[in-house]
Design a protein around this motif. Structure first.
Motif, PDB file in Angstrom:
ATOM      1  N   TYR A 120      67.614  28.030  37.893  1.00  0.00           N
ATOM      2  CA  TYR A 120      66.179  28.214  38.120  1.00  0.00           C
ATOM      3  C   TYR A 120      65.958  29.376  39.080  1.00  0.00           C
ATOM      4  O   TYR A 120      66.744  29.596  40.003  1.00  0.00           O
ATOM      5  N   THR A 121      64.875  30.063  38.842  1.00  0.00           N
ATOM      6  CA  THR A 121      64.581  31.221  39.688  1.00  0.00           C
ATOM      7  C   THR A 121      63.903  30.828  40.995  1.00  0.00           C
ATOM      8  O   THR A 121      63.830  31.636  41.921  1.00  0.00           O
ATOM      9  N   THR A 122      63.375  29.579  41.076  1.00  0.00           N
ATOM     10  CA  THR A 122      62.733  29.087  42.310  1.00  0.00           C
ATOM     11  C   THR A 122      63.347  27.739  42.692  1.00  0.00           C
ATOM     12  O   THR A 122      64.153  27.151  41.958  1.00  0.00           O
ATOM     13  N   GLU A 123      62.926  27.233  43.847  1.00  0.00           N
ATOM     14  CA  GLU A 123      63.429  25.939  44.324  1.00  0.00           C
ATOM     15  C   GLU A 123      62.486  24.782  43.995  1.00  0.00           C
ATOM     16  O   GLU A 123      62.714  23.653  44.422  1.00  0.00           O
ATOM     17  N   ASP A 124      61.432  25.056  43.206  1.00  0.00           N
ATOM     18  CA  ASP A 124      60.492  23.976  42.864  1.00  0.00           C
ATOM     19  C   ASP A 124      61.168  22.796  42.155  1.00  0.00           C
ATOM     20  O   ASP A 124      60.879  21.633  42.490  1.00  0.00           O
ATOM     21  N   PRO A 125      62.035  23.025  41.176  1.00  0.00           N
ATOM     22  CA  PRO A 125      62.672  21.869  40.526  1.00  0.00           C
ATOM     23  C   PRO A 125      63.478  21.008  41.503  1.00  0.00           C
ATOM     24  O   PRO A 125      63.563  19.786  41.347  1.00  0.00           O
ATOM     25  N   LEU A 126      64.062  21.669  42.517  1.00  0.00           N
ATOM     26  CA  LEU A 126      64.852  20.899  43.475  1.00  0.00           C
ATOM     27  C   LEU A 126      63.968  20.089  44.424  1.00  0.00           C
ATOM     28  O   LEU A 126      64.423  19.094  45.004  1.00  0.00           O
ATOM     29  N   ARG A 127      62.742  20.575  44.623  1.00  0.00           N
ATOM     30  CA  ARG A 127      61.835  19.880  45.531  1.00  0.00           C
ATOM     31  C   ARG A 127      61.163  18.660  44.876  1.00  0.00           C
ATOM     32  O   ARG A 127      60.516  17.875  45.563  1.00  0.00           O
ATOM     33  N   LEU A 128      61.285  18.533  43.560  1.00  0.00           N
ATOM     34  CA  LEU A 128      60.601  17.426  42.889  1.00  0.00           C
ATOM     35  C   LEU A 128      61.135  16.063  43.376  1.00  0.00           C
ATOM     36  O   LEU A 128      60.361  15.133  43.592  1.00  0.00           O
ATOM     37  N   ASP A 129      62.455  15.955  43.558  1.00  0.00           N
ATOM     38  CA  ASP A 129      63.017  14.690  44.069  1.00  0.00           C
ATOM     39  C   ASP A 129      62.466  14.357  45.444  1.00  0.00           C
ATOM     40  O   ASP A 129      62.108  13.208  45.729  1.00  0.00           O
ATOM     41  N   ASP A 130      62.388  15.403  46.302  1.00  0.00           N
ATOM     42  CA  ASP A 130      61.846  15.158  47.647  1.00  0.00           C
ATOM     43  C   ASP A 130      60.401  14.698  47.586  1.00  0.00           C
ATOM     44  O   ASP A 130      59.983  13.797  48.339  1.00  0.00           O
TER      45      ASP A 130
END
Length: 338
Positions: free
Chosen positions: A96-106
């Motif tokens: 992914y080009t951004t960290e948005d997908p990783l922030r979804l769990d948080d």
């Protein structure tokens, strides 16, 4: 050729191809050609996502508890999520080009934490430790109606809590209290068992005393019955004795009457005999002695006659010179007397 590349999404990925600001193609597990210079690709996973969590929360009585569990969710509206969050991928770098997908769990965990905190803060420590089932139910219902999740197009699949534990020092205090409570329950059990044994012993003793009392009462009734029977027997004997005495008295009375009657009769008889003798004597006075002797000798037996003869001889012994009596005469007299 001319920089054109091929992209293929897997079955659990929803791909969106955008070129010059417009969506050209979208779908789950699709494949297409694209120009990296003019197109961008967003990949949204549609499979179930899992996020583990550990929260340190505070109860109403200011005690810290740790809530540990796992959240399962999935993206049901990838288009909606892709509009809110950046899921653009770099096919060449495969990331992914951004960290948005990783922030979804948080973000999802924060939703769960907010729900947990609201319920935990409303109860005290002891109630919070027993709140697992209610906490899961309330949180799932709250997340199902959460507007932010509906905006993101996310659905909660499952929520599990593996444990709610207090702080270590609190655990030791609760363990000590629980241990003391268990020991107290053991002491109470011993006391109740001894109390039950004492009550049982008292019941048995009361039953024994009641039995002894019944036996004594029965023995007393038997003795009273025996006394009554003896009294009745003595009364009957006394009545019999009185009847016997009365019979003896009556017999004695009759005997006295009989004796008196016999005496009276004897007196009368004696008087009669005396009168008869007197009359005879008067008659005999007029008869000569020789005649009386002759009359008497007429009624005598032979031995009487011999006795009378010897009496006459004795009276006239002076006049008789010599008298010889033979032994045969005495022999005959003895035979007759014998």
């Amino acid at each position: 050729m001319f920089g054109i590349q091929f992209f293929k999404a897997d079955a659990a990925t929803y791909a969106i191809k955008t070129a010059n600001g417009k969506v050209r193609r979208k779908g789950q597990g699709i494949s297409f050609w694209y120009n990296p210079a003019t197109a961008s690709i967003a990949c949204v996973p549609t499979s179930v996502q899992e996020a583990s969590f550990i929260f340190n929360l505070q109860t109403d009585d200011f005690q810290e508890v740790r809530v540990q569990g796992q959240l399962s969710y999935r993206i049901v509206n990838p288009d909606q999520l892709a509009e809110v969050m950046n899921y653009t991928v770099s096919p060449r770098e495969n990331r992914y080009t951004t960290e948005d997908p990783l922030r979804l769990d948080d973000r999802m965990i924060r939703f769960v934490q907010n729900r947990f905190q609201a319920d935990i803060q409303a109860v005290k420590l002891r109630e919070a430790l027993k709140l697992t089932k209610q906490l899961m139910t309330n949180t799932q219902q709250g997340l199902a109606n959460e507007p932010a999740l509906q905006t993101l197009g996310i659905e909660v699949v499952d929520l599990s809590i593996t444990g709610i534990t207090p702080a270590p020092e609190t655990v030791r205090a609760l363990e000590a209290e629980a241990r003391e409570s268990i020991l107290k329950e053991a002491d109470d059990a011993i006391y109740l068992r001894r109390k039950a044994a004492v009550e049982q012993e008292r019941t048995i003793r009361e039953a024994e005393l009641q039995t002894d009392l019944e036996v004594q009462k029965k023995e007393q009734e038997i003795k009273q019955e025996q006394v009554t029977n003896e009294r009745n027997l003595m009364r009957a004997r006394k009545e019999i004795e009185q009847e016997r005495l009365q019979a003896d008295i009556e017999a004695e009375s009759q005997r006295i009457e009989l004796v008196q009657l016999n005496a009276k009769n004897g007196k009368i008889e004696a008087q009669t005999q005396a009168y008869a003798i007197e009359a005879q004597l008067k008659a005999y006075q007029t008869i000569p002695v020789e005649n009386l002797k002759a009359m008497a000798m007429g009624n005598m037996q032979a031995d009487q006659l011999f006795a009378f003869a010897f009496d006459s001889l004795a009276q006239n012994a002076a006049k008789i010179g010599e008298l010889n009596i033979s032994p045969d005469l005495f022999s005959q007299l003895m035979k007759r007397a014998g």
